[in-house]
Structures are given as C-alpha cells and as structure tokens.
Scaffold this motif. Structure first.
Motif, mmCIF file in Angstrom:
data_model
loop_
_atom_site.group_PDB
_atom_site.id
_atom_site.type_symbol
_atom_site.label_atom_id
_atom_site.label_comp_id
_atom_site.label_asym_id
_atom_site.label_seq_id
_atom_site.Cartn_x
_atom_site.Cartn_y
_atom_site.Cartn_z
ATOM 1 N N ARG A 137 0.846 -1.200 0.000
ATOM 2 C CA ARG A 137 0.000 0.000 0.000
ATOM 3 C C ARG A 137 0.875 1.242 0.000
ATOM 4 O O ARG A 137 1.880 1.299 0.720
ATOM 5 C CB ARG A 137 -0.904 0.011 1.233
ATOM 6 N N THR A 138 0.477 2.223 -0.779
ATOM 7 C CA THR A 138 1.190 3.499 -0.793
ATOM 8 C C THR A 138 0.375 4.521 -0.006
ATOM 9 O O THR A 138 -0.757 4.256 0.399
ATOM 10 C CB THR A 138 1.410 3.992 -2.230
ATOM 11 N N ALA A 139 0.956 5.701 0.189
ATOM 12 C CA ALA A 139 0.324 6.713 1.049
ATOM 13 C C ALA A 139 -0.671 7.600 0.310
ATOM 14 O O ALA A 139 -1.238 8.510 0.915
ATOM 15 C CB ALA A 139 1.409 7.577 1.699
ATOM 16 N N GLU A 140 -0.911 7.341 -0.949
ATOM 17 C CA GLU A 140 -1.828 8.194 -1.713
ATOM 18 C C GLU A 140 -3.235 8.261 -1.117
ATOM 19 O O GLU A 140 -3.921 9.275 -1.224
ATOM 20 C CB GLU A 140 -1.920 7.714 -3.168
ATOM 21 N N ASP A 141 -3.671 7.170 -0.490
ATOM 22 C CA ASP A 141 -5.041 7.120 0.029
ATOM 23 C C ASP A 141 -5.127 7.425 1.526
ATOM 24 O O ASP A 141 -6.179 7.222 2.137
ATOM 25 C CB ASP A 141 -5.648 5.736 -0.240
ATOM 26 N N CYS A 142 -4.049 7.889 2.114
ATOM 27 C CA CYS A 142 -4.067 8.206 3.543
ATOM 28 C C CYS A 142 -4.969 9.427 3.804
ATOM 29 O O CYS A 142 -5.024 10.351 2.979
ATOM 30 C CB CYS A 142 -2.657 8.499 4.043
ATOM 31 N N PRO A 143 -5.659 9.462 4.955
ATOM 32 C CA PRO A 143 -6.515 10.619 5.280
ATOM 33 C C PRO A 143 -5.752 11.934 5.320
ATOM 34 O O PRO A 143 -6.278 12.975 4.938
ATOM 35 C CB PRO A 143 -7.066 10.260 6.659
ATOM 36 N N LYS A 144 -4.503 11.871 5.787
ATOM 37 C CA LYS A 144 -3.644 13.049 5.817
ATOM 38 C C LYS A 144 -2.407 12.776 4.972
ATOM 39 O O LYS A 144 -1.931 11.634 4.902
ATOM 40 C CB LYS A 144 -3.235 13.375 7.253
ATOM 41 N N PRO A 145 -1.840 13.783 4.327
ATOM 42 C CA PRO A 145 -0.658 13.576 3.502
ATOM 43 C C PRO A 145 0.503 12.981 4.312
ATOM 44 O O PRO A 145 0.754 13.383 5.447
ATOM 45 C CB PRO A 145 -0.315 14.993 3.007
ATOM 46 N N VAL A 146 1.184 12.022 3.716
ATOM 47 C CA VAL A 146 2.356 11.394 4.338
ATOM 48 C C VAL A 146 3.494 11.473 3.337
ATOM 49 O O VAL A 146 3.382 10.970 2.211
ATOM 50 C CB VAL A 146 2.083 9.931 4.717
ATOM 51 N N SER A 147 4.587 12.089 3.727
ATOM 52 C CA SER A 147 5.715 12.268 2.819
ATOM 53 C C SER A 147 6.469 10.959 2.616
ATOM 54 O O SER A 147 6.352 10.021 3.417
ATOM 55 C CB SER A 147 6.670 13.323 3.374
ATOM 56 N N GLU A 148 7.263 10.910 1.557
ATOM 57 C CA GLU A 148 8.092 9.734 1.306
ATOM 58 C C GLU A 148 9.067 9.504 2.454
ATOM 59 O O GLU A 148 9.316 8.363 2.853
ATOM 60 C CB GLU A 148 8.850 9.900 -0.008
ATOM 61 N N ALA A 149 9.626 10.604 2.984
ATOM 62 C CA ALA A 149 10.569 10.482 4.096
ATOM 63 C C ALA A 149 9.888 9.885 5.324
ATOM 64 O O ALA A 149 10.479 9.061 6.039
ATOM 65 C CB ALA A 149 11.167 11.848 4.427
ATOM 66 N N ALA A 150 8.631 10.272 5.556
ATOM 67 C CA ALA A 150 7.903 9.742 6.703
ATOM 68 C C ALA A 150 7.593 8.257 6.521
ATOM 69 O O ALA A 150 7.669 7.478 7.477
ATOM 70 C CB ALA A 150 6.618 10.523 6.918
ATOM 71 N N VAL A 151 7.249 7.865 5.307
ATOM 72 C CA VAL A 151 6.987 6.451 5.032
ATOM 73 C C VAL A 151 8.227 5.621 5.319
ATOM 74 O O VAL A 151 8.170 4.592 6.004
ATOM 75 C CB VAL A 151 6.530 6.251 3.572
ATOM 76 N N GLU A 152 9.372 6.075 4.821
ATOM 77 C CA GLU A 152 10.620 5.331 5.030
ATOM 78 C C GLU A 152 10.991 5.303 6.509
ATOM 79 O O GLU A 152 11.432 4.272 7.029
ATOM 80 C CB GLU A 152 11.746 5.947 4.214
#
Length: 233
Positions: A137-152
């Motif tokens: 799953r990627t962060a595109e569908d998150c309720p709030k924006p999640v940066s790539e740095a935060a995902v990692e």
C-alpha cells in the motif's frame, strides 16, 4: 454453384477446427498456469503464503505437494489481525511445516501501533522463520498527507521493532507498485520477497531471496487458489 458451396463448407470446417484448436490451447495454458510450480529440482525449498481468505487449508496435503514451509498473514496495520493465524500456525506445526508470519505495513499509521499488534499476535518462538513485512500500500489514500521520508522513517522503525521481537532480520516483501513509488529495495539492506507469476521478477533492482511464483495456485490443498512461494537456492 455446387462447387462454391462445397468450397465454402470446407473452409467453414477448417475455420471451425482452427477455432477449437485455439480454444483448447488457451484452456490448456490457463490450466497449466493455475497448477504450475517451479521445478523442484531447481527450487527445492517451496511453500505457500496463507490467510483467512484462503479458507480451510489441508496442511498435510500442502506438504505432500512439496511445500516445506508456510508464511501466514498475521497482522495488518494497527488493528488488522488475521483470524486464521493461530489455527493455521498450530496445524502447520502439526504437519511438520516450517512457519513464518507476515505483517502488512500501513503507511498511514505510526510504527508503534503496528508493531504492538504484531507482538501481541505472533509468539516469540525460536522455531519461527524470519518475519516478513508486506509492502503493497502506498500513502496516496491516507486521510492526511504522508511524505516519502515519513513512510521510510516509520517503516525502518517498524522493521527494528519487529526484529527485536522476532530475534531475526525481517524480510521485506514489496509489490511492484510500492517499489515503483518509493524505490526502497535498494536503500534498505534486508532480504527481499518479490511477486510475479511465472516469470522471475526484476522490479526490485537487486537480487532477492523469495519469490511468489504463482499468485493463484490451484490444488487439492485448499478450495481457493493459494500463493505459491519459492526460496532462491
């Protein structure tokens, strides 16, 4: 006129035979693909990934088909727990199969809650295989924006917490969509588990350890198709 009718009839019969041959070839290819597993002589370590969605799985039959191990879907994000994990764990052990647990990473939630779910669900047992973390799953569908740095960052925290519980390095299982989005396979030094029916995947960009070689393997071991997995020799 009669000759024309005969010629047309002959061409119709030939066309009908050709169509039937194509249909038969397609059906055979479909059947072969659903029942295909890599050559055991080349890939001796084979098994399956299982979840509650697979229904009742006959572990003894699975072992008779050549499985040596199963990975069981255990947890998903902070709150998802697979209800079949505990019974499948017991049945797999009884059948003499090695067992590992899979957690599905949720990029929308913090690592602490996800690792807590894993720790509560998966026992700390020395006989378990290294834990796997599914990244699909990627962060595109998150309720709030999640940066790539935060995902990692959250993924690395989760990896460390899961490894502390398991006492073994985790295996990362990125889908092609996740890898195309974040390109983490080359930046996180963990063994990889890739997916791709029939052909060995290359999307990770570096050598991998495990491969879901048939994502819809039909067998007598279960009423539903299973995910058949092999380990690189």
């Amino acid at each position: 006129m009669g000759r024309k009718r005969k010629a047309m009839g002959w061409r119709t019969r030939v066309l009908g035979v050709a169509v039937l041959a194509v249909i038969a070839a397609v059906a055979w290819s479909w059947w072969s693909l659903r029942h295909w597993t890599p050559d055991a002589a080349l890939w001796p370590d084979q098994g399956a990934e299982l979840s509650a969605a697979d229904g009742l799985v006959r572990m003894d039959t699975l072992k008779a088909l050549g499985a040596r191990f199963v990975y069981l879907d255990a947890t998903d994000g902070e709150t998802g727990r697979d209800p079949a994990f505990a019974p499948n764990l017991a049945k797999a052990r009884e059948a003499g199969l090695q067992v590992g647990a899979v957690h599905r990473f949720d990029p929308c939630t913090m690592a602490d809650g996800q690792s807590a779910a894993f720790v509560v669900t998966v026992p700390r047992a020395g006989d378990l295989l290294p834990p796997a973390i599914a990244l699909d799953r990627t962060a595109e569908d998150c309720p709030k924006p999640v940066s790539e740095a935060a995902v990692e960052s959250e993924l690395m925290t989760l990896i460390n917490q899961v490894e502390a519980h398991a006492g073994k390095p985790a295996i990362l299982k990125p889908s092609q969509a996740f890898e195309d989005r974040y390109h983490l396979a080359g930046r996180i030094e963990r063994n990889l588990w890739v997916e791709g029916t029939w052909r060995e995947p290359t999307y990770a960009g570096r050598p991998w350890l495990m491969w879901t070689a048939n994502e819809a393997f039909a067998s007598d071991a279960a009423d539903e198709p299973l995910r058949w997995v092999v380990v690189r020799p």
